[in-house]
Design a protein around this motif. Structure first.
Motif, mmCIF file in Angstrom:
data_model
loop_
_atom_site.group_PDB
_atom_site.id
_atom_site.type_symbol
_atom_site.label_atom_id
_atom_site.label_comp_id
_atom_site.label_asym_id
_atom_site.label_seq_id
_atom_site.Cartn_x
_atom_site.Cartn_y
_atom_site.Cartn_z
ATOM 1 N N VAL A 69 7.128 5.023 -3.404
ATOM 2 C CA VAL A 69 5.924 4.275 -3.738
ATOM 3 C C VAL A 69 5.326 3.651 -2.478
ATOM 4 N N TYR A 94 3.565 -0.345 -12.324
ATOM 5 C CA TYR A 94 2.985 0.973 -12.062
ATOM 6 C C TYR A 94 2.922 1.739 -13.369
ATOM 7 N N ASN A 96 1.533 5.646 -14.817
ATOM 8 C CA ASN A 96 0.976 6.964 -14.511
ATOM 9 C C ASN A 96 -0.418 7.121 -15.101
ATOM 10 N N TRP A 97 -1.268 7.820 -14.388
ATOM 11 C CA TRP A 97 -2.645 8.008 -14.839
ATOM 12 C C TRP A 97 -2.780 8.971 -16.017
ATOM 13 N N THR A 172 -3.318 -1.806 -10.805
ATOM 14 C CA THR A 172 -2.101 -1.172 -10.295
ATOM 15 C C THR A 172 -2.072 -1.266 -8.781
ATOM 16 N N GLU A 175 1.553 2.360 -5.914
ATOM 17 C CA GLU A 175 1.088 3.735 -6.001
ATOM 18 C C GLU A 175 2.232 4.704 -5.748
ATOM 19 N N HIS A 176 2.273 5.768 -6.541
ATOM 20 C CA HIS A 176 3.243 6.827 -6.321
ATOM 21 C C HIS A 176 2.794 7.678 -5.144
ATOM 22 N N ILE A 177 3.738 8.074 -4.294
ATOM 23 C CA ILE A 177 3.395 8.907 -3.146
ATOM 24 C C ILE A 177 4.166 10.216 -3.217
ATOM 25 N N LEU A 192 -0.465 9.849 -10.005
ATOM 26 C CA LEU A 192 -0.960 8.648 -9.351
ATOM 27 C C LEU A 192 -1.183 7.526 -10.352
ATOM 28 N N ALA A 193 -1.512 6.355 -9.819
ATOM 29 C CA ALA A 193 -1.705 5.170 -10.646
ATOM 30 C C ALA A 193 -3.000 5.251 -11.438
ATOM 31 N N PRO A 196 -5.818 2.029 -9.613
ATOM 32 C CA PRO A 196 -5.384 1.617 -8.271
ATOM 33 C C PRO A 196 -6.363 0.654 -7.610
ATOM 34 N N THR A 329 -10.132 7.626 -12.253
ATOM 35 C CA THR A 329 -8.927 8.429 -12.463
ATOM 36 C C THR A 329 -8.933 9.222 -13.759
#
Length: 377
Positions: A69, A94, A96-97, A172, A175-177, A192-193, A196, A329
């Motif tokens: 993250v 967090y 998920n989108w 959010t 963030e997920h990377i 992704l978030a 964000p 998103t």
């Protein structure tokens, strides 16, 4: 709440240990919780149990963050403030989108809320989650010995036994990377978030934003198609089954004819054609209908919180930025995973404007009010 009464840990696998150490140092988090059996079958739960056991003896709450993250330097401070406001809740930072929880957070964002109650039957996002220490200890006892390897699934089951799904932070900051997954989620593609934003935008909503506890029936998208989760779906014999939006409409008080009439009369066909040229006319139709239904529920939620909806000052400004993030998103999240890498900033902006038009039209769909049948405004 003082940050000193909040302990934390970063759960990781040896292949990501350097990445996890850098994250912990950057955010001022506690030590690393390493997979105790790194050569064994992949198991996020195995590592999560180590992370939850790493709480400080004098801590009142414990934050567990996964290694893949990104987050602002103010994360611990934001979490501590949220814990002071909701000391007895499982707080999830967090979402998920593209999940049902993502749809709930997006609905809440568009309605102006700062927090939303999680979908009970879905996995509980665990990329950044904070629990009271007594809850963390109870989770460890609950999860011990289970054959399940996904910590987010076990966390959701545990919270259901507590009869209180977690609270999702609508803005959010985590963030997920990357798209790789030690635990087998790579097939989901870019994840992704949902909303964000930076710490400055998030803070007013986390500190003072209202909580959307009941969101009614819930529109969501997956793999290019629109669905609706009916009210009380957690009690269904198969609560994970997906109902296409037309199939689920009888539970909403709307009809397919009403929906398609609003599409016919109010959708901007030039925008629909532009989205259709990029991603197919079928996707353009599904996205607009999804956002139309989403707008209907946003209008309902905002109407039930009308005093808060018109909040001015920092909260109102933050809510506007989070709303824009949620709209940015919805299109990308609704695409099939294999199409998401094709997106450009221009594509995203086009879909956000297209989605906003549909959301604004959502108020034209009036669900049952005081026993009256649904009608088109």
């Amino acid at each position: 709440m003082s940050t000193t009464s909040l302990s934390s840990a970063v759960m990781t696998h040896p292949v990501r240990e350097r990445q996890a150490a850098a994250l912990a140092a950057r955010l001022g988090l506690g030590g690393l919780a390493l997979d105790p059996d790194p050569t064994g079958p992949p198991s996020a739960l195995r590592t999560a149990l180590v992370a939850w056991a790493a709480r400080a003896d004098d801590a009142g709450h414990h934050l567990v963050v996964q290694d893949d993250v990104a987050a602002p330097p103010e994360l611990v401070e934001l979490v501590a403030g949220s814990v002071a406001r909701f000391p007895d809740e499982a707080l999830i930072f967090y979402t998920n989108w593209h999940a049902r929880n993502g749809a709930a957070a997006r609905l809440a964002a568009l309605a102006g809320a700062g927090w939303v109650r999680a979908v009970p039957e879905e996995f509980a996002p665990t990329l950044a989650i904070c629990l009271p220490v007594r809850t963390a200890d109870a989770f460890r006892a609950f999860a011990a010995g289970t054959a399940e390897r996904h910590d987010d699934e076990v966390m959701a089951t545990f919270l259901r036994t507590e009869a209180r799904p977690g609270l999702l932070a609508v803005p959010t900051v985590v963030e997920h990377i990357g798209t790789s997954s030690i635990n087998g989620h790579a097939a989901q593609g870019i994840r992704l978030a949902v909303c964000p934003v930076g710490a400055a935008e998030a803070r007013p909503l986390l500190d003072r934003g209202w909580v959307l506890e009941e969101w009614g029936w819930l529109p969501y998208m997956r793999y290019g198609e629109g669905y609706v989760r009916p009210v009380g779906h957690e009690h269904d014999a198969d609560p994970r089954r997906h109902l296409r939006w037309a199939e689920a409409l009888p539970d909403t008080g709307l009809t397919e004819g009403q929906v398609r009439d609003v599409v016919r009369r109010h959708r901007a066909e030039d925008a629909a054609a532009s989205v259709g040229r990029l991603f197919g006319r079928g996707f353009a139709d599904e996205l607009w209908i999804h956002c139309l239904l989403l707008g209907r529920q946003v209008e309902d939620a905002a109407r039930r919180h009308v005093a808060r909806r018109t909040a001015a000052g920092p909260v109102g400004e933050a809510a506007a930025r989070v709303r824009a993030a949620a709209l940015s998103t919805v299109g990308p999240a609704g695409l099939p995973p294999e199409r998401r890498p094709e997106l450009t900033p221009e594509h995203t902006a086009l879909m956000a404007a297209y989605a906003e038009g549909a959301v604004r039209c959502g108020g034209r769909l009036l669900g049952p009010v005081e026993g009256q049948p649904a009608e088109v405004r």
